[in-house]
Every structure is written in C-alpha cells, then in structure tokens.
Design an enzyme around this catalytic site. Structure first.
Site, PDB file in Angstrom:
ATOM      1  CG  ASN A 185      -0.201   0.143   2.529  1.00 19.39           C
ATOM      2  OD1 ASN A 185       1.019  -0.018   2.585  1.00 19.39           O
ATOM      3  ND2 ASN A 185      -0.927   0.436   3.598  1.00 19.39           N
TER       4      ASN A 185
ATOM      5  CD  GLN B 289       4.903  25.024  -0.006  1.00 17.71           C
ATOM      6  OE1 GLN B 289       3.944  25.128   0.762  1.00 17.71           O
ATOM      7  NE2 GLN B 289       5.045  23.981  -0.812  1.00 17.71           N
TER       8      GLN B 289
ATOM      9  CG  HIS C  79      14.208  29.490  -1.622  1.00 18.06           C
ATOM     10  ND1 HIS C  79      14.737  29.693  -2.886  1.00 18.06           N
ATOM     11  CD2 HIS C  79      13.075  30.245  -1.583  1.00 18.06           C
ATOM     12  CE1 HIS C  79      13.963  30.506  -3.574  1.00 18.06           C
ATOM     13  NE2 HIS C  79      12.955  30.874  -2.803  1.00 18.06           N
TER      14      HIS C  79
ATOM     15  CG  ASP D 198      15.870  37.272  -6.358  1.00 19.60           C
ATOM     16  OD1 ASP D 198      16.508  37.626  -5.354  1.00 19.60           O
ATOM     17  OD2 ASP D 198      15.523  36.094  -6.558  1.00 19.60           O
TER      18      ASP D 198
ATOM     19  CE  LYS E 272      12.905  36.761  -9.277  1.00 14.37           C
ATOM     20  NZ  LYS E 272      13.423  35.393  -9.341  1.00 14.37           N
TER      21      LYS E 272
ATOM     22  CG  ASP F 176      18.565  31.362  -8.252  1.00 13.40           C
ATOM     23  OD1 ASP F 176      18.475  31.588  -7.038  1.00 13.40           O
ATOM     24  OD2 ASP F 176      17.617  31.507  -9.039  1.00 13.40           O
TER      25      ASP F 176
ATOM     26  CB  THR G 205      10.396  24.977 -14.514  1.00 12.64           C
ATOM     27  OG1 THR G 205      10.309  26.355 -14.124  1.00 12.64           O
ATOM     28  CG2 THR G 205       9.445  24.150 -13.657  1.00 12.64           C
ATOM     29  N   GLY G 206      13.606  26.126 -14.723  1.00  9.84           N
ATOM     30  CA  GLY G 206      14.567  26.872 -15.527  1.00  9.84           C
ATOM     31  C   GLY G 206      14.050  28.173 -16.106  1.00  9.84           C
ATOM     32  N   GLY G 207      12.775  28.488 -15.903  1.00 10.75           N
ATOM     33  CA  GLY G 207      12.205  29.690 -16.500  1.00 10.75           C
ATOM     34  C   GLY G 207      12.862  30.966 -16.012  1.00 10.75           C
TER      35      GLY G 207
END
Length: 326
Positions: free
Chosen positions: A45, A105, A138, A178, A202, A230, A235-237
């Site tokens: 499970n 978060q 982060h 940033d 940005k 960074d 996602t690399g955007g």
C-alpha cells in the site's frame, strides 16, 4: 565512592536513505566510515519500512537524505529513519539534508497559505533529530524554524573556485537573479576578486508558481561574461529569462551557477536552448542520465558535507569553513 565510571567514547555512524545513494556513499568513503547496512522497502500500500542491521546504541548518527522527486516519499523515509534511530537509543541524531524539501514555502505570500518549511523542521524535531546540516537554503530564516543547532553550508566556494579557474582571465560580472540574493552575489564578487555586481529586477506572479512576468538588468554588464548565480534551478524559466536579459543588455556571454539541480520539465530543454555557455551545478540532488546535456557541469558537494560532519563529530567549527559567514 560507589558507582561506575566509563571513559566517554564517541562512535560516528553514517546512514543513508535511498534517494541519492551515490552521494551518501561518497560522503561515507571520505569519512572512512562507510554506510551502515539497512533494510528498506515499501509495503503493497506504499507504506515505508526501515531497519538498521547493526546496533546504533550510543552512537553519533548522521542521517543523509536528499529530498528529490518523489519528494514526499523520500521525506517520509528520512523521518522514519530518524524515528528508528531514536527508538534504538542513538546518542545524538544529526539530519543531513543536502536539499531541504519544501524550502521555498518559507513564508505566507497570501492568506490561508501554509509555511511548509516550518512544518518540515517541526516534523524532524518531533521524530527525534537533535541537529540539522543542510546546503544553501532558499531563505536564511529557515535556520530559525528548527529548535536546535542548524549548520547552513554554502556551495559558493566550490562553484566560485571552479568559475575563477575557468573564466578568471576574462572580464566578469556577477549577476543576482533578484534583489533579494544580492548579499550572496556580494560574496561571489569577493571570491572572484571584486568583480562588478548587477541584479535582475523581476516581477513574479504570486498566483502562478515558477512564472516571472518581467526582467530588467540593473547594473553594467556590457562586454562581460555574466555569472548568474542562484540556489536552485527548477523549471529553468527564471534563470533562462535572466540569461536572455543579460545578453540583451550587451553581455559577452553567460555562465549559470546554481547549487541545486532540480531540473523539472521543461528545464533541460530551456537550458539547452538558452544563451548560457555553461551550466554549473552540484550533486546535492541526483541528476538522471536523461537530464544530462552538453553544457552541464556537475561538481561534487561530498567534500563540503563530509568536512562539516567531521567538524560536528569532533566538536570543531563549521563556521570556520566559510570564513565566519556560515
């Protein structure tokens, strides 16, 4: 005088989850301890089971797990390992997470949102962790979420020294993606010999994750190789748009340097087609073969983590590894 005396004896033992065994094995080999054998599997499970094959009573335990995809499974396995060690009477349990899951978060952007980074810290404390070792959080304030010592390691020396050796003879500029990471960029600049600084102004959409609305370079990058730094590439955007902004501002080229290579789709395609001549990352997270590409360079984080573990075990100074900045 009655009683029994015993000379204190410390016993370092290194444990690894199944998320990134190559990194854990490399760390164990550098420490000369190897990894403690264990049984780990999932029931039908999906419930996880972990049992260590050696006695851990009284040991100084270091439990390594990188929170890669599927992140919830590996995070849960990490917690179960800590619980098993606590119940088996390990003397001190240090959680080693090269990548801190849910680290983005770290605060509420809007009402009714969680602060999941704090929840993760609370879970490890409840499970029985005494200390955390992690790499390039982060946000620095996450160190305060855990009620105990937190050793916040920085990959900057590894990444910056590589950049200096390969590109040091050229005109460089350090570019922060940033304004919030400008202090990190300042350390990069100092490490590279005082090269100029710039940052990307940005606008990030709060209602859509991983999406940036606009980019503009603040600072002089014309004719220079821009070192875009960074903490992670997901996602690399963000990083690709920043690289394009640097080129639009007259940069001679762009080198991307990041600690954590999450590389969620479509990051690989974006990076392949970006202006960056090289993308430099560390192996805090495993990078599958299908995510490798020609301009990607992966540096090992194992020497940094193994040294930090040794400093903690020997009651040394982790801060001394970073010239007092850690």
């Amino acid at each position: 005088m009655s009683g029994m005396k015993r000379t204190p004896e410390k016993n370092l033992m290194v444990f690894s989850g199944r998320a990134h065994p190559d990194l854990a094995t490399e760390i164990g080999d550098m420490l000369g301890s190897g990894l403690v054998p264990q049984s780990a599997y999932a029931f039908a499970n999906g419930e996880l089971y972990v049992r260590f094959e050696e006695s851990v009573r009284g040991c100084d335990a270091f439990v390594i797990q990188s929170h890669t995809a599927p992140i919830n499974e590996w995070l849960m396995e990490h917690l179960i390992m800590v619980d098993a060690l606590k119940r088996a009477s390990a003397k001190r349990i240090t959680v080693v997470m090269p990548f801190y899951g849910y680290g983005r978060q770290d605060k509420k952007h809007r009402g009714r949102e969680p602060i999941s980074a704090r929840l993760v810290a609370d879970l490890f404390k409840t499970a029985g962790a005494d200390r955390l070792i992690t790499v390039d959080l982060h946000a620095d304030q996450i160190q305060g979420f855990f009620d105990g010592p937190v050793d916040h390691l920085m990959a900057l020396p590894i990444l910056a020294d590589y950049v200096k050796e390969k590109y040091g003879a050229k005109q460089l500029a350090v570019v922060s993606p940033d304004a919030g990471r400008i202090k990190v960029a300042e350390r990069w600049s100092a490490r590279l010999g005082g090269v100029p600084l710039a940052f990307i102004h940005k606008t990030r959409r709060t209602d859509r994750p991983n999406e940036v609305a606009a980019n503009r370079v603040v600072g002089d990058v014309e004719g220079r190789i821009c070192v875009l730094t960074d903490d992670m590439i997901d996602t690399g955007g963000t990083i690709v748009k920043a690289a394009e902004a640097c080129m639009d501002a007259g940069a001679a080229g762009v080198v991307i340097a990041a600690t954590h290579a999450i590389l969620s789709d479509p990051a690989v395609d974006r990076l392949k087609n970006s202006p960056a001549v090289e993308v430099i990352v560390t192996n805090t997270l495993p990078i599958d073969d299908d995510k490798q590409f020609d301009t990607l360079t992966t540096l090992s984080i194992a020497p940094l983590i193994s040294r930090a573990i040794r400093e903690v075990f020997e009651d040394g100074s982790v801060t001394s590894m970073f010239d007092g900045h850690a």
